[in-house]
Design a protein around this motif. Structure first.
Motif, PDB file in Angstrom:
ATOM      1  N   ALA A  86      -9.818  -5.006 -13.165  1.00 16.45           N
ATOM      2  CA  ALA A  86     -10.633  -5.419 -14.312  1.00 16.45           C
ATOM      3  C   ALA A  86     -10.726  -4.280 -15.316  1.00 16.45           C
ATOM      4  CB  ALA A  86     -12.024  -5.824 -13.827  1.00 16.45           C
ATOM      5  N   ALA A  87     -10.839  -3.055 -14.828  1.00 11.82           N
ATOM      6  CA  ALA A  87     -10.937  -1.900 -15.731  1.00 11.82           C
ATOM      7  C   ALA A  87      -9.663  -1.764 -16.573  1.00 11.82           C
ATOM      8  CB  ALA A  87     -11.173  -0.629 -14.916  1.00 11.82           C
ATOM      9  N   GLN A  88      -8.535  -2.072 -15.975  1.00  8.54           N
ATOM     10  CA  GLN A  88      -7.279  -1.981 -16.742  1.00  8.54           C
ATOM     11  C   GLN A  88      -7.160  -3.111 -17.762  1.00  8.54           C
ATOM     12  OE1 GLN A  88      -4.724  -1.706 -13.242  1.00  8.54           O
ATOM     13  NE2 GLN A  88      -4.212   0.410 -13.782  1.00  8.54           N
ATOM     14  N   ARG A  89      -7.608  -4.308 -17.385  1.00 18.28           N
ATOM     15  CA  ARG A  89      -7.611  -5.407 -18.379  1.00 18.28           C
ATOM     16  C   ARG A  89      -8.482  -5.020 -19.563  1.00 18.28           C
ATOM     17  NH1 ARG A  89     -10.172  -9.832 -16.878  1.00 18.28           N
ATOM     18  NH2 ARG A  89     -10.933  -9.227 -14.827  1.00 18.28           N
ATOM     19  N   LEU A  90      -9.625  -4.422 -19.254  1.00 12.69           N
ATOM     20  CA  LEU A  90     -10.540  -3.985 -20.315  1.00 12.69           C
ATOM     21  C   LEU A  90      -9.886  -2.914 -21.196  1.00 12.69           C
ATOM     22  CD1 LEU A  90     -13.373  -3.782 -21.645  1.00 12.69           C
ATOM     23  CD2 LEU A  90     -13.972  -2.126 -19.863  1.00 12.69           C
ATOM     24  N   GLU A  91      -9.266  -1.944 -20.574  1.00 11.83           N
ATOM     25  CA  GLU A  91      -8.639  -0.867 -21.363  1.00 11.83           C
ATOM     26  C   GLU A  91      -7.574  -1.413 -22.299  1.00 11.83           C
ATOM     27  OE1 GLU A  91      -7.662   3.240 -19.980  1.00 11.83           O
ATOM     28  OE2 GLU A  91      -8.301   2.392 -18.054  1.00 11.83           O
ATOM     29  N   MET A  92      -6.823  -2.399 -21.822  1.00 13.48           N
ATOM     30  CA  MET A  92      -5.783  -2.977 -22.683  1.00 13.48           C
ATOM     31  C   MET A  92      -6.398  -3.689 -23.892  1.00 13.48           C
ATOM     32  SD  MET A  92      -2.751  -4.213 -20.112  1.00 13.48           S
ATOM     33  CE  MET A  92      -3.692  -4.918 -18.771  1.00 13.48           C
ATOM     34  N   ALA A 144       3.168   2.662 -18.659  1.00 13.31           N
ATOM     35  CA  ALA A 144       2.640   3.918 -18.107  1.00 13.31           C
ATOM     36  C   ALA A 144       1.990   3.678 -16.747  1.00 13.31           C
ATOM     37  CB  ALA A 144       1.643   4.537 -19.084  1.00 13.31           C
ATOM     38  N   HIS A 145       1.388   2.498 -16.567  1.00 15.37           N
ATOM     39  CA  HIS A 145       0.674   2.219 -15.316  1.00 15.37           C
ATOM     40  C   HIS A 145       1.454   1.277 -14.399  1.00 15.37           C
ATOM     41  CE1 HIS A 145      -3.096   4.205 -16.612  1.00 15.37           C
ATOM     42  NE2 HIS A 145      -2.619   3.908 -17.813  1.00 15.37           N
ATOM     43  N   ASP A 146       2.674   0.981 -14.806  1.00 20.32           N
ATOM     44  CA  ASP A 146       3.544   0.179 -13.955  1.00 20.32           C
ATOM     45  C   ASP A 146       2.918  -1.163 -13.570  1.00 20.32           C
ATOM     46  OD1 ASP A 146       6.031   0.345 -13.092  1.00 20.32           O
ATOM     47  OD2 ASP A 146       5.666   1.657 -11.366  1.00 20.32           O
ATOM     48  N   LEU A 147       2.351  -1.847 -14.539  1.00 23.39           N
ATOM     49  CA  LEU A 147       1.611  -3.080 -14.243  1.00 23.39           C
ATOM     50  C   LEU A 147       2.531  -4.306 -14.242  1.00 23.39           C
ATOM     51  CD1 LEU A 147      -1.572  -2.545 -16.470  1.00 23.39           C
ATOM     52  CD2 LEU A 147      -1.161  -1.802 -14.118  1.00 23.39           C
ATOM     53  N   TYR A 148       2.108  -5.309 -13.512  1.00 21.47           N
ATOM     54  CA  TYR A 148       2.745  -6.635 -13.485  1.00 21.47           C
ATOM     55  C   TYR A 148       4.185  -6.605 -12.958  1.00 21.47           C
ATOM     56  CZ  TYR A 148      -1.218  -7.637 -16.549  1.00 21.47           C
ATOM     57  OH  TYR A 148      -2.472  -7.767 -17.081  1.00 21.47           O
ATOM     58  N   ARG A 149       4.526  -5.567 -12.223  1.00 23.95           N
ATOM     59  CA  ARG A 149       5.893  -5.526 -11.677  1.00 23.95           C
ATOM     60  C   ARG A 149       5.976  -6.322 -10.385  1.00 23.95           C
ATOM     61  NH1 ARG A 149       9.250  -0.319 -11.508  1.00 23.95           N
ATOM     62  NH2 ARG A 149       8.262  -0.362  -9.454  1.00 23.95           N
ATOM     63  N   ALA A 150       7.152  -6.806 -10.091  1.00 23.89           N
ATOM     64  CA  ALA A 150       7.330  -7.505  -8.817  1.00 23.89           C
ATOM     65  C   ALA A 150       7.078  -6.528  -7.676  1.00 23.89           C
ATOM     66  CB  ALA A 150       8.750  -8.039  -8.739  1.00 23.89           C
ATOM     67  N   PRO A 151       6.383  -6.981  -6.626  1.00 26.52           N
ATOM     68  CA  PRO A 151       6.186  -6.082  -5.485  1.00 26.52           C
ATOM     69  C   PRO A 151       7.536  -5.748  -4.860  1.00 26.52           C
ATOM     70  CG  PRO A 151       5.358  -8.310  -5.011  1.00 26.52           C
ATOM     71  CD  PRO A 151       5.832  -8.308  -6.430  1.00 26.52           C
ATOM     72  N   ASN A 152       7.668  -4.513  -4.413  1.00 31.53           N
ATOM     73  CA  ASN A 152       8.959  -4.095  -3.831  1.00 31.53           C
ATOM     74  C   ASN A 152       9.156  -4.707  -2.445  1.00 31.53           C
ATOM     75  OD1 ASN A 152       9.823  -2.480  -5.962  1.00 31.53           O
ATOM     76  ND2 ASN A 152       8.385  -0.886  -5.326  1.00 31.53           N
ATOM     77  N   TYR A 193       0.836   1.052 -22.365  1.00 30.20           N
ATOM     78  CA  TYR A 193      -0.105   1.129 -21.234  1.00 30.20           C
ATOM     79  C   TYR A 193       0.477   0.419 -20.007  1.00 30.20           C
ATOM     80  CZ  TYR A 193      -4.547   0.913 -18.691  1.00 30.20           C
ATOM     81  OH  TYR A 193      -5.536   1.056 -17.742  1.00 30.20           O
ATOM     82  N   ILE A 194       1.048  -0.755 -20.232  1.00 29.24           N
ATOM     83  CA  ILE A 194       1.629  -1.524 -19.120  1.00 29.24           C
ATOM     84  C   ILE A 194       2.721  -0.695 -18.433  1.00 29.24           C
ATOM     85  CG2 ILE A 194       3.141  -3.504 -18.607  1.00 29.24           C
ATOM     86  CD1 ILE A 194       1.493  -5.107 -20.705  1.00 29.24           C
ATOM     87  N   ASP A 215       1.976  -2.667 -29.444  1.00 29.93           N
ATOM     88  CA  ASP A 215       2.730  -1.541 -28.870  1.00 29.93           C
ATOM     89  C   ASP A 215       1.880  -0.694 -27.928  1.00 29.93           C
ATOM     90  OD1 ASP A 215       4.974  -2.351 -30.154  1.00 29.93           O
ATOM     91  OD2 ASP A 215       4.861  -0.859 -31.774  1.00 29.93           O
ATOM     92  N   ALA A 216       0.612  -0.506 -28.267  1.00 32.94           N
ATOM     93  CA  ALA A 216      -0.253   0.333 -27.421  1.00 32.94           C
ATOM     94  C   ALA A 216      -0.451  -0.314 -26.048  1.00 32.94           C
ATOM     95  CB  ALA A 216      -1.604   0.550 -28.099  1.00 32.94           C
ATOM     96  N   VAL A 217      -0.512  -1.644 -26.026  1.00 34.41           N
ATOM     97  CA  VAL A 217      -0.662  -2.361 -24.750  1.00 34.41           C
ATOM     98  C   VAL A 217       0.645  -2.280 -23.960  1.00 34.41           C
ATOM     99  CG1 VAL A 217      -1.070  -4.636 -23.698  1.00 34.41           C
ATOM    100  CG2 VAL A 217      -2.460  -3.882 -25.654  1.00 34.41           C
ATOM    101  N   LEU A 218       1.747  -2.387 -24.666  1.00 33.55           N
ATOM    102  CA  LEU A 218       3.058  -2.262 -24.007  1.00 33.55           C
ATOM    103  C   LEU A 218       3.184  -0.885 -23.345  1.00 33.55           C
ATOM    104  CD1 LEU A 218       5.862  -3.703 -23.698  1.00 33.55           C
ATOM    105  CD2 LEU A 218       6.605  -2.333 -25.647  1.00 33.55           C
TER     106      LEU A 218
END
Ligand code: ATP
Length: 214
Positions: free
Chosen positions: A53-59, A206-214, A203-204, A198-201
């Motif tokens: 939730a904190a990351q959604r907020l930051e974005m 930089a924090h490796d978000l929404y990637r498929a689990p390995n 952030y995504i 671009d700032a959200v991109l």
């Protein structure tokens, strides 16, 4: 005259230009002093894994930073549990006073689901409701809303008077973008450039978000 404040809730997982462009257009059309994006809490089992939730907020904060009159309101994330809209409205009213004009923005689908909301008949005591309607949507309102619509609808959305109590329809052609589509693209390792600021991109990535689990 009292301030005019728009309220736009969502999970914003992640926030995208469909949300932002729509919000800005409504804010300009209605001359809002502020339009607050209000990220909602989610039950833990419904969180996107790895995105807090904190990351959604930051974005959302990154997306609206410096863009007047858009603001971020984090009150729903500060609570221990997912909050009812009625409680958010009560808390806003307590803070902003009785004179401020509050406008709750709801998509047509959300509006049709209103009879299932906690204490839904009290919502209009605290705000006006602006229903964002697509020009091509022609479904009928559910039975439970017909009396309310007959009693509270204003023909001219610009004519809403007083701090709360009326419903108006706002016609807008939304951009065909959803957070679901963005999450899917990212899972597939594809680009979401120009779908999010671009700032959200950045952030995504930089924090490796929404990637498929390995
Ligand atoms: P998801 O795909 O995860 O369901 P979403 O993109 O629909 O997400 P939400 O956070 O669920 O985004 O939506 C918040 C609010 O933004 C809702 O009222 C929704 O109707 C509205 N919204 C979503 N996408 C758009 C868009 N492209 N244009 C205008 N409004 C939108």
């Amino acid at each position: 005259m009292g301030k005019r404040i728009g309220l736009f809730g969502g999970t914003f997982d992640p926030v995208h230009i469909g949300h932002l462009r729509g919000a800005l257009e409504v804010a300009e059309q209605f001359g809002f002093d502020e339009l607050r994006l209000i990220p909602s809490a989610r039950p833990p089992h419904r969180e996107t894994p790895q995105v807090s939730a904190a990351q959604r907020l930051e974005m959302v904060q990154l997306a609206v930073g410096g863009v007047d009159p858009l603001r971020v309101d984090d009150r729903e994330l500060k609570r221990e549990r997912p909050s009812w809209t009625i409680e958010t409205l009560e808390s806003l009213r307590a803070e902003l006073g009785a004179d401020v004009q509050l406008f709750l923005l709801l998509g047509w689908d959300a509006f049709c689901g209103l009879p299932g909301w906690h204490r839904w008949t009290e919502l209009l005591e605290h705000c006006h409701i602006l229903v964002l309607q697509r020009p091509d949507a022609d479904s009928e309102a559910p039975e439970a809303l017909r009396d309310l619509l007959a009693a509270r609808s204003a023909v001219d959305p610009m004519s809403l008077q007083g701090p709360a109590g009326q419903i108006a329809f706002v016609w807008q052609t939304p951009l065909a973008i959803s957070a679901t589509q963005i999450r899917q693209l990212l899972r597939e390792g594809r680009s979401v450039r120009f779908l999010v600021p671009d700032a959200v991109l950045a952030y995504i990535h930089a924090h490796d978000l929404y990637r498929a689990p390995n």
